[in-house]
Design a protein around this motif. Structure first.
Motif: not given
Ligand SMILES: C[S@@+](CC[C@H](N)C(=O)[O-])C[C@H]1O[C@@H](n2cnc3c(N)ncnc32)[C@H](O)[C@@H]1O
Length: 501
Positions: A260-268, A273-281, A283-287
């Motif tokens: 998911v590449a939103p128009s603001i901020g880093e992709p997820l 069901d797991r969410v990772l940053t674009s660096q594969a870490h 993250t608790g970010r779900r939004r």
């Protein structure tokens, strides 16, 4: 675009008999392997086809070249007017399907595919990648006209043909979104050739049995590993989901991988069901946060927050284009679905105090600008996903007179929502899923007798069905526009505006 009326775009013509080049040719041979499932069946039957008009679903209607009165074959990866050698992929009493694997007489609209892995025998989701982009839009224009005539019936086709925007051809032009229009107008051959690639802000993959991510083959349960994602925005390509070892260790066969590449901020990245940053870490970010420029409506930049896996329009230009078109169509003084630009605030001067119903409202893409513009009016929205309704509540926080309900859109829920509004809504906006709203919901909607209905449809067959019911129920078509929101696929979006007679 047909053998009789071939379109002549600016794309380079390919002369003489040719196999689709490079990987497309290889993919053609791979198709035989796919057709061979289970393996003992032997090579696919091949047939020479004269290719006719495009039909809904990403294929053309073809007939055996030596028997033009013979059986219809739905052929993919071909173009109208071509003669092709095709490998049969399905043959039963009801339907014959084939993939063009060798192009004997190429169309001038044929180009080197921007996504060879979606070619013959390849993955679904890029079935027009071998067609010059202007010709893709002509293809879709024909399909829209064909669906309106065949499925909607003569009255629907006539209503569309009578619109000013249908012009002398009697059909609705499918318009490019801003990125494609700019690339085509750039005068740069490379940019024009790659127009429509790099536009998708959401990508969905499945991990195959070998641990490599890919997509399902067309009408197949087999995952084909991918080596490129040409339709994805650069921010998703750069994550390296296909090649990087940092991702491989997380993959398990059958796992869903969503970028998911939103128009603001880093992709997820969502791995099941797991969410990772674009660096594969982890993250608790779900939004994710999305910004939509609504300055054409006098509203400046709109901000949305939604769950990463929630529905959001996939082409990077789609949210801004749709918000502008749909809100103008709903609240503008003139029932136009065709134009953008101009003084939106002025055109929407009469919006204050309006009573609006919105069906299938998602995370509030249209709800937010509608609610802002009707200041002092009333808005009632129904959406089936509780998560999306929660997102919409957050996005509309503080705006008065808005009622967001979670629940299926049915004839009953529409009638009840109408009763709860007390008085008939002035306008209803609906953006149903691919199958459309259906006869019963449309009937209930017509029963509320709103002055205007704005129907957003991502499937021309469903559009034709829903439109026909509205035309039978005291509504007349006031405007229609079509947008090429899914370049290199057969999909597109249509906005129809109806007014009560
Ligand atoms: C095409 S999306 C449109 C959402 C929104 N207009 C947008 O552009 O972001 C369709 C929405 O309808 C919802 N939906 C699908 N079927 C539904 C049903 N039967 N009843 C209510 N909502 C439904 C989906 O959850 C989705 O949010």
């Amino acid at each position: 675009m047909s053998p009789q009326r071939p379109q002549r775009p600016s794309s380079p013509a390919r002369r003489g008999p040719s196999r689709p080049r490079g990987r497309a040719g290889n993919a053609g041979r791979r198709r035989h392997e796919a057709v061979d499932e289970p393996a003992q069946r032997g090579p696919a039957e091949e047939i020479i086809l004269a290719v006719g008009a495009p039909a809904h679903g990403g294929h053309c209607v073809a007939r055996p070249a030596d028997d033009p009165t013979g059986r219809v074959v739905f052929v993919r990866h071909a173009l109208p007017g071509e003669t092709v050698r095709a490998a049969m992929t399905e043959k039963n009493a009801k339907i014959w399907r084939a993939d063009a694997v060798e192009i004997l007489t190429p169309s001038p609209d044929r180009v080197d595919s921007v996504w060879p892995q979606a070619g013959p025998g390849g993955v679904g989701g890029g079935e027009l990648a071998h067609v010059a982009l202007p010709a893709q839009r002509t293809w879709k224009r024909w399909v829209l006209a064909d669906c309106l005539r065949r499925i909607g019936g003569p009255a629907t086709a006539q209503a569309v043909a009578a619109l000013e925007e249908a012009g002398s051809s009697g059909s609705i032009v499918v318009e490019p979104l801003a990125s494609e229009a700019a690339a085509e107008a750039s005068g740069q051959a490379r940019e024009a050739r790659l127009a429509g690639t790099g536009t998708r802000t959401r990508v969905s993959l499945t991990v195959g049995p070998d641990g490599r991510p890919g997509m399902h083959g067309f009408r197949s349960g087999t995952v084909q590993p991918l080596d490129r994602l040409p339709l994805a925005v650069a921010a998703i390509e750069e994550i390296g989901l296909l090649e990087s070892s940092r991702w491989r260790k997380h993959y398990r066969p059958g796992m869903r991988v969503e970028a998911v590449a939103p128009s603001i901020g880093e992709p997820l990245v969502l791995l099941d069901d797991r969410v990772l940053t674009s660096q594969a870490h982890a993250t608790g970010r779900r939004r994710v946060e999305e910004a939509v420029d609504a300055s054409g409506l006098g509203l400046g930049e709109l901000r949305y927050s939604l769950h990463a896996e929630g529905f959001w329009q996939i082409h990077r230009d789609a949210p801004v284009t749709l918000v502008d078109r749909v809100v103008r169509a709903a609240l503008g003084q003139e029932p136009s679905a065709a134009g953008t630009g101009g003084d939106g605030a002025k055109a929407l001067g009469g919006a204050r105090g309006k009573r609006v119903m919105e069906l299938y409202s998602g995370a509030g893409l249209f709800t937010l600008p509608l609610a802002m513009l009707i200041d002092g009016g009333e808005l009632c929205a129904i959406e089936g996903s509780s998560q999306a309704v929660g997102d919409a509540r957050r996005n509309l926080h503080g705006l008065g007179s808005v009622r967001l309900s979670t629940g299926r859109v049915t004839a009953r829920s529409v009638t009840q929502a109408g009763q709860a509004m007390g008085k008939a809504p002035d306008v209803v906006v609906l953006d149903p899923p691919r199958q459309g709203a259906g006869r019963e919901v449309i009937g209930a909607l017509a029963g509320l007798a709103p002055e205007r209905i704005v129907l957003v449809a991502c499937d021309p067959a469903a559009l034709a069905r829903d439109l026909a019911v509205l035309l039978d129920n005291r509504y007349e078509l006031a405007a229609m526009s079509a947008l090429d929101m899914f370049p290199h696929t057969h999909h597109f979006e249509t906005i129809a505006v109806l007014e009560r007679r």
